[in-house]
Design a protein around this motif. Structure first.
Motif, PDB file in Angstrom:
ATOM      1  N   ALA A  49       0.842  -1.199   0.088  1.00 23.02           N
ATOM      2  CA  ALA A  49       0.008  -0.014   0.093  1.00 23.02           C
ATOM      3  C   ALA A  49       0.800   1.245   0.059  1.00 23.02           C
ATOM      4  N   ALA A  50       1.857   1.183   0.955  1.00 24.80           N
ATOM      5  CA  ALA A  50       2.818   2.357   0.789  1.00 24.80           C
ATOM      6  C   ALA A  50       3.508   2.785  -0.492  1.00 24.80           C
ATOM      7  N   ALA A  51       3.969   1.499  -0.903  1.00 24.69           N
ATOM      8  CA  ALA A  51       4.507   1.511  -2.469  1.00 24.69           C
ATOM      9  C   ALA A  51       3.566   2.065  -3.315  1.00 24.69           C
ATOM     10  N   ALA A  52       2.550   1.614  -3.291  1.00 28.71           N
ATOM     11  CA  ALA A  52       1.343   2.053  -4.229  1.00 28.71           C
ATOM     12  C   ALA A  52       1.067   3.651  -4.071  1.00 28.71           C
ATOM     13  N   CYS A  53       0.875   4.115  -2.881  1.00 31.69           N
ATOM     14  CA  CYS A  53       0.772   5.662  -2.726  1.00 31.69           C
ATOM     15  C   CYS A  53       1.774   6.367  -3.267  1.00 31.69           C
ATOM     16  N   GLU A  54       3.228   5.889  -3.031  1.00 34.28           N
ATOM     17  CA  GLU A  54       4.282   6.837  -3.470  1.00 34.28           C
ATOM     18  C   GLU A  54       4.308   6.790  -5.239  1.00 34.28           C
ATOM     19  N   LEU A  55       3.715   5.653  -5.807  1.00 32.52           N
ATOM     20  CA  LEU A  55       3.418   5.685  -7.148  1.00 32.52           C
ATOM     21  C   LEU A  55       2.228   6.652  -7.579  1.00 32.52           C
ATOM     22  N   GLY A  56       1.412   7.111  -6.556  1.00 34.34           N
ATOM     23  CA  GLY A  56       0.490   8.065  -7.045  1.00 34.34           C
ATOM     24  C   GLY A  56      -0.860   7.267  -6.943  1.00 34.34           C
ATOM     25  N   ILE A  57      -0.954   6.253  -6.807  1.00 32.31           N
ATOM     26  CA  ILE A  57      -2.178   5.330  -6.894  1.00 32.31           C
ATOM     27  C   ILE A  57      -3.052   5.468  -5.606  1.00 32.31           C
ATOM     28  N   LYS A  58      -4.272   5.752  -5.981  1.00 32.52           N
ATOM     29  CA  LYS A  58      -5.169   5.831  -4.969  1.00 32.52           C
ATOM     30  C   LYS A  58      -5.520   4.572  -4.268  1.00 32.52           C
TER      31      LYS A  58
END
Length: 67
Positions: A49-58
């Motif tokens: 989840a943290a990695a996805a957030c860093e990629l700008g993914i909701k």
């Protein structure tokens, strides 16, 4: 910190090649996402989840247990 580097810091050197390939594949899959639901708020789920957030993914984390 990237998902790959986070994974590599926690795994023994003999397993890093397989983990590195899986992390790169996951990152490539995530690059195509606009949103992501992660089922489970354990360590792995929260790292993804943290990695996805860093990629700008909701990103939404679904967890049964209270935190």
């Amino acid at each position: 910190m990237s998902l790959e580097s986070a994974a590599l810091r926690r795994i023994a050197p003999s397993a890093t090649i397989a983990i590195s390939a899986k992390a790169r594949a996951l990152k490539a899959d995530l690059a195509q996402c606009k949103s992501l639901a992660v089922i489970g708020g354990g360590v792995i789920g929260l790292e993804v989840a943290a990695a996805a957030c860093e990629l700008g993914i909701k990103t939404t984390v679904v967890e049964l247990a209270p935190r």
